[in-house]
Design a protein around this motif. Structure first.
Motif, PDB file in Angstrom:
ATOM      1  N   VAL A  32       0.799  -1.106   0.057  1.00 20.34           N
ATOM      2  CA  VAL A  32       0.000   0.067   0.105  1.00 20.34           C
ATOM      3  C   VAL A  32       1.096   1.483  -0.120  1.00 20.34           C
ATOM      4  CG1 VAL A  32      -1.696   1.458   1.336  1.00 20.34           C
ATOM      5  CG2 VAL A  32      -2.095  -1.102   1.090  1.00 20.34           C
ATOM      6  N   LEU A  33       1.801   1.152   0.940  1.00 21.51           N
ATOM      7  CA  LEU A  33       2.835   2.509   0.915  1.00 21.51           C
ATOM      8  C   LEU A  33       3.485   2.691  -0.286  1.00 21.51           C
ATOM      9  CD1 LEU A  33       4.721   2.222   4.290  1.00 21.51           C
ATOM     10  CD2 LEU A  33       3.330   4.253   3.518  1.00 21.51           C
ATOM     11  N   LEU A  34       4.066   1.486  -1.021  1.00 20.94           N
ATOM     12  CA  LEU A  34       4.590   1.396  -2.315  1.00 20.94           C
ATOM     13  C   LEU A  34       3.719   2.110  -3.453  1.00 20.94           C
ATOM     14  CD1 LEU A  34       6.916   0.718  -4.495  1.00 20.94           C
ATOM     15  CD2 LEU A  34       5.845  -1.560  -4.459  1.00 20.94           C
ATOM     16  N   HIS A  35       2.265   1.684  -3.341  1.00 19.44           N
ATOM     17  CA  HIS A  35       1.425   2.034  -4.395  1.00 19.44           C
ATOM     18  C   HIS A  35       1.288   3.559  -4.225  1.00 19.44           C
ATOM     19  CE1 HIS A  35      -2.127   2.122  -6.863  1.00 19.44           C
ATOM     20  NE2 HIS A  35      -2.710   2.744  -5.943  1.00 19.44           N
ATOM     21  N   GLN A  36       1.266   4.136  -2.979  1.00 17.21           N
ATOM     22  CA  GLN A  36       1.100   5.431  -2.735  1.00 17.21           C
ATOM     23  C   GLN A  36       2.262   6.287  -2.989  1.00 17.21           C
ATOM     24  OE1 GLN A  36       0.208   6.054   1.372  1.00 17.21           O
ATOM     25  NE2 GLN A  36      -1.832   4.980   1.477  1.00 17.21           N
ATOM     26  N   MET A  37       3.172   5.864  -3.051  1.00 13.68           N
ATOM     27  CA  MET A  37       4.758   6.471  -3.264  1.00 13.68           C
ATOM     28  C   MET A  37       4.939   6.519  -4.685  1.00 13.68           C
ATOM     29  SD  MET A  37       7.159   5.091  -0.077  1.00 13.68           S
ATOM     30  CE  MET A  37       8.459   5.876  -0.671  1.00 13.68           C
ATOM     31  N   GLU A  38       4.456   5.577  -5.593  1.00 14.13           N
ATOM     32  CA  GLU A  38       4.533   5.515  -6.771  1.00 14.13           C
ATOM     33  C   GLU A  38       3.649   6.489  -7.593  1.00 14.13           C
ATOM     34  OE1 GLU A  38       4.167   1.311  -8.293  1.00 14.13           O
ATOM     35  OE2 GLU A  38       6.363   1.377  -8.469  1.00 14.13           O
ATOM     36  N   ARG A  39       2.688   6.818  -6.947  1.00 12.81           N
ATOM     37  CA  ARG A  39       1.575   8.162  -7.289  1.00 12.81           C
ATOM     38  C   ARG A  39       2.263   9.523  -6.880  1.00 12.81           C
ATOM     39  NH1 ARG A  39      -4.407   5.957  -6.297  1.00 12.81           N
ATOM     40  NH2 ARG A  39      -4.774   7.674  -7.758  1.00 12.81           N
ATOM     41  N   SER A  40       2.880   9.496  -5.558  1.00 12.55           N
ATOM     42  CA  SER A  40       3.088  10.844  -5.010  1.00 12.55           C
ATOM     43  C   SER A  40       4.533  11.123  -5.796  1.00 12.55           C
ATOM     44  CB  SER A  40       3.378  10.824  -3.664  1.00 12.55           C
ATOM     45  OG  SER A  40       4.310   9.575  -3.160  1.00 12.55           O
ATOM     46  N   GLN A  41       5.301  10.265  -6.339  1.00 15.36           N
ATOM     47  CA  GLN A  41       6.570  10.718  -7.023  1.00 15.36           C
ATOM     48  C   GLN A  41       6.428  11.651  -8.317  1.00 15.36           C
ATOM     49  OE1 GLN A  41       8.637   7.189  -8.804  1.00 15.36           O
ATOM     50  NE2 GLN A  41       6.702   6.225  -9.572  1.00 15.36           N
ATOM     51  N   TRP A  42       5.284  11.589  -8.918  1.00 14.64           N
ATOM     52  CA  TRP A  42       4.671  12.329  -9.970  1.00 14.64           C
ATOM     53  C   TRP A  42       4.034  13.591  -9.852  1.00 14.64           C
ATOM     54  CZ3 TRP A  42       7.318  10.453 -13.711  1.00 14.64           C
ATOM     55  CH2 TRP A  42       7.545   9.100 -13.909  1.00 14.64           C
ATOM     56  N   TRP A  43       3.899  13.862  -8.326  1.00 13.92           N
ATOM     57  CA  TRP A  43       3.277  15.297  -7.929  1.00 13.92           C
ATOM     58  C   TRP A  43       4.525  16.424  -8.118  1.00 13.92           C
ATOM     59  CZ3 TRP A  43       1.658  14.352  -2.127  1.00 13.92           C
ATOM     60  CH2 TRP A  43       0.465  13.661  -2.107  1.00 13.92           C
ATOM     61  N   PRO A  44       3.929  17.633  -8.585  1.00 13.02           N
ATOM     62  CA  PRO A  44       4.922  18.662  -8.467  1.00 13.02           C
ATOM     63  C   PRO A  44       5.761  18.776  -7.443  1.00 13.02           C
ATOM     64  CG  PRO A  44       2.666  19.371  -9.334  1.00 13.02           C
ATOM     65  CD  PRO A  44       2.650  17.871  -8.636  1.00 13.02           C
ATOM     66  N   GLU A  45       6.918  19.533  -7.486  1.00  7.93           N
ATOM     67  CA  GLU A  45       7.903  19.580  -6.285  1.00  7.93           C
ATOM     68  C   GLU A  45       7.002  20.329  -5.045  1.00  7.93           C
ATOM     69  OE1 GLU A  45      12.224  20.475  -5.071  1.00  7.93           O
ATOM     70  OE2 GLU A  45      11.886  20.640  -7.017  1.00  7.93           O
ATOM     71  N   ALA A  46       6.371  21.275  -5.475  1.00 14.68           N
ATOM     72  CA  ALA A  46       5.816  22.250  -4.611  1.00 14.68           C
ATOM     73  C   ALA A  46       4.614  21.545  -3.661  1.00 14.68           C
ATOM     74  CB  ALA A  46       5.024  23.139  -5.368  1.00 14.68           C
ATOM     75  N   ARG A  47       4.026  20.698  -4.449  1.00 23.00           N
ATOM     76  CA  ARG A  47       2.741  19.858  -3.621  1.00 23.00           C
ATOM     77  C   ARG A  47       3.600  18.895  -2.813  1.00 23.00           C
ATOM     78  NH1 ARG A  47      -1.777  15.491  -6.200  1.00 23.00           N
ATOM     79  NH2 ARG A  47      -2.640  14.750  -4.226  1.00 23.00           N
ATOM     80  N   LEU A  48       4.811  18.004  -3.174  1.00 25.43           N
ATOM     81  CA  LEU A  48       5.413  17.399  -2.225  1.00 25.43           C
ATOM     82  C   LEU A  48       5.902  18.062  -1.032  1.00 25.43           C
ATOM     83  CD1 LEU A  48       7.707  15.216  -4.769  1.00 25.43           C
ATOM     84  CD2 LEU A  48       6.238  14.295  -2.848  1.00 25.43           C
ATOM     85  N   ARG A  49       6.479  19.535  -1.223  1.00 27.30           N
ATOM     86  CA  ARG A  49       6.994  20.294  -0.271  1.00 27.30           C
ATOM     87  C   ARG A  49       5.900  20.667   0.866  1.00 27.30           C
ATOM     88  NH1 ARG A  49      12.050  22.941   0.333  1.00 27.30           N
ATOM     89  NH2 ARG A  49      12.542  21.161  -0.882  1.00 27.30           N
ATOM     90  N   ASP A  50       4.670  20.792   0.202  1.00 27.35           N
ATOM     91  CA  ASP A  50       3.523  21.135   1.301  1.00 27.35           C
ATOM     92  C   ASP A  50       3.139  19.928   2.175  1.00 27.35           C
ATOM     93  OD1 ASP A  50       3.152  23.585   0.074  1.00 27.35           O
ATOM     94  OD2 ASP A  50       1.606  23.194  -1.159  1.00 27.35           O
ATOM     95  N   ALA A  51       3.186  18.853   1.447  1.00 28.92           N
ATOM     96  CA  ALA A  51       2.905  17.501   2.163  1.00 28.92           C
ATOM     97  C   ALA A  51       4.031  17.307   3.301  1.00 28.92           C
ATOM     98  CB  ALA A  51       2.920  16.334   1.277  1.00 28.92           C
ATOM     99  N   GLN A  52       5.440  17.512   2.983  1.00 30.86           N
ATOM    100  CA  GLN A  52       6.465  17.374   4.097  1.00 30.86           C
ATOM    101  C   GLN A  52       6.215  18.470   5.097  1.00 30.86           C
ATOM    102  OE1 GLN A  52       9.730  18.326   1.301  1.00 30.86           O
ATOM    103  NE2 GLN A  52      10.368  16.078   1.598  1.00 30.86           N
ATOM    104  N   PHE A  53       5.998  19.685   4.700  1.00 32.68           N
ATOM    105  CA  PHE A  53       5.618  20.758   5.813  1.00 32.68           C
ATOM    106  C   PHE A  53       4.584  20.242   6.856  1.00 32.68           C
ATOM    107  CE2 PHE A  53       8.576  23.455   3.495  1.00 32.68           C
ATOM    108  CZ  PHE A  53       9.454  23.824   4.625  1.00 32.68           C
ATOM    109  N   SER A  54       3.483  19.572   6.429  1.00 34.79           N
ATOM    110  CA  SER A  54       2.434  19.361   6.921  1.00 34.79           C
ATOM    111  C   SER A  54       3.014  18.182   7.928  1.00 34.79           C
ATOM    112  CB  SER A  54       1.193  18.731   6.144  1.00 34.79           C
ATOM    113  OG  SER A  54       0.233  18.225   7.069  1.00 34.79           O
ATOM    114  N   GLN A  55       3.665  17.012   7.619  1.00 34.63           N
ATOM    115  CA  GLN A  55       4.183  16.033   8.436  1.00 34.63           C
ATOM    116  C   GLN A  55       5.208  16.717   9.553  1.00 34.63           C
ATOM    117  OE1 GLN A  55       3.141  13.395   8.850  1.00 34.63           O
ATOM    118  NE2 GLN A  55       4.853  12.109   9.951  1.00 34.63           N
TER     119      GLN A  55
END
Length: 462
Positions: A32-55
């Motif tokens: 399940v984690l692998l599936h999520q990460m294979e989708r999130s790798q295609w997010w724009p860097e700004a979206r990834l950064r927003d998710a990082q700051f939330s965590q």
């Protein structure tokens, strides 16, 4: 995946085929984690950064409430109840050095781990910097490493039914270590898939013995430290020893010389890939499947590359690597300076939003001191060194701001002309004149961690 998990886990097992302990998370959850990460790798860097700051906000709140060092340090009191962590507030947090982390010890351990993070796992780093660090991980933090390991394997289309060989430090400390045959590739692969056989050998043996062992086991995939792989390949070249092709040679644990990918192609017909990881922070970056640079594992860690003033480096600039694991709530290392230097890369044309490291240069403890007192990173892989067939192994050791030893294992002494050319080449590369001395030895030992430094400074840090 950016969350404080509520699942339960039971134990941690050593993953012989990687350099980090593996969790015992149920296979379905890792997928399940692998599936999520294979989708999130295609997010724009700004979206990834927003998710990082939330965590990161969750991590910082937890650290401020339950970890003595952060609770008692006003420098971390930047997050008020209900507020969102901002990049500006994050950049104002102190940098945690390795020496500080070593001295703080249990003051960095949480006294109230959230429910569901699983078993707490003690770890001790190899101490390749001379400063071993004792810390903690959790089953949850290791489950993210498992998923990242599998994603990296899928990027490079590894066939897990093939034969896998690993030559690593913890398989033995003596030159006479006997190779071991295993039933599978180890975790996390074997918990999810039927795999081919695995083979393990200690790294401290002679390259000639290691090459004979590889000819016997005939692996499709090889994992080892790059200096060791290079020594084996150079030995095969020098003695005209052929062996069945290897599909892929994987490197970890050290920066590698520019000629290593070419050597792997010439000697074994293999492609070369690398990962960037650390025992205390897990997977940091993995090589892009399309390009030689590395993608940061944004779902696992916040990776910062900072200049001497603490500002983020731009693409093409080299700076200090600072890492924060997003999911280790047992012993959070917040803005932890690894002691490595890296060059920031441009956004990748492969389309992944994961930040790019163009290259990892190595330890900041390997900085050359110029006669002026200025320090700079040194790349000792000069063309002259590479082309000197008489040199089997070498190490550059700086004794003082003006004195440098070239420690060589050589088939014969260098001629006066070869030494002159080498000294001139190094002076040009270093940007200053030094008093060079050639020192011949029978062998240059690895550190106890198994790592090998091409450059070593004996000038104490001030």
């Amino acid at each position: 995946f950016f969350f404080s998990s509520r699942r339960r886990h039971t134990r941690c097992s050593r993953d012989w085929s990687s350099d980090v302990c593996s969790s015992d998370l149920p296979a379905g959850d890792i997928l399940v984690l692998l599936h999520q990460m294979e989708r999130s790798q295609w997010w724009p860097e700004a979206r990834l950064r927003d998710a990082q700051f939330s965590q990161l906000g969750r991590l910082l709140d937890h650290a401020r409430r339950t970890v003595p060092y952060y609770r008692d340090n006003p420098g971390y009191d930047v997050l008020r109840r209900g507020e969102t962590l901002t990049p500006e507030a994050w950049a104002a947090l102190p940098i945690l050095t390795r020496r500080q982390a070593q001295e703080l010890g249990v003051a960095l351990h949480s006294d109230a781990l959230p429910v569901g993070h699983g078993e707490v796992i003690p770890l001790t780093t190899s101490g390749s910097t001379g400063m071993p660090l004792r810390s903690l991980k959790t089953a949850i933090s290791m489950s993210f490493y498992d998923a990242a390991t599998l994603r990296e394997a899928r990027w490079h289309r590894r066939d897990v039914s093939g034969r896998f060989a690993a030559i690593k430090p913890h398989f033995g400390k003596t030159a006479g270590t006997i190779g071991e045959e295993l039933d599978n590739w180890g975790d996390p692969y074997s918990r999810l898939f039927p795999t081919g056989p695995g083979f393990a050998l200690g790294i401290f043996g002679d390259p000639a013995d290691q090459l004979r062992w590889l000819r016997e086991v005939k692996p499709d995939y090889l994992l080892s430290m790059p200096s060791n792989t290079r020594a084996i390949a150079r030995h095969a070249q020098a003695h005209g020893i052929a062996m069945p092709p290897i599909r892929e040679v994987r490197s970890y644990g050290e920066a590698f010389e520019d000629d290593l990918p070419r050597l792997c192609r010439e000697v074994w017909g293999a492609k070369h890939t690398t990962i960037y990881s650390a025992e205390e922070s897990g997977m940091i970056a993995s090589q892009c499947p399309k390009r030689p640079h590395l993608h940061c594992e944004a779902e696992l860690a916040m990776v910062e590359v900072l200049d001497d003033s603490g500002r983020p480096c731009a693409p093409g600039e080299v700076g200090r690597v600072v890492v924060t694991h997003l999911h280790n709530f047992a012993a959070p290392l917040i803005r932890y300076e690894l002691g490595d230097l890296a060059e920031v890369g441009m956004a990748c044309e492969c389309g992944r939003g994961l930040p790019v490291l163009k290259r990892v240069l190595g330890r900041t403890s390997g900085l050359l001191t110029l006669p002026s007192g200025e320090k700079r990173f040194v790349e000792p892989a000069t063309r002259t060194f590479v082309e000197l067939s008489a040199v089997v192994q070498r190490q550059i050791v700086q004794r003082s701001p003006t004195e440098i030893d070239l420690v060589l294992v050589a088939r014969r002494p260098l001629t006066v002309g070869e030494e002159t050319e080498l000294f001139s080449d190094l002076s040009a590369r270093f940007g200053a004149k030094f008093d060079f001395r050639t020192v011949y030895v029978d062998s240059i030992p690895r550190a106890a961690s198994g790592k090998f430094a091409l450059f070593r400074s004996e000038i104490p840090d001030k």
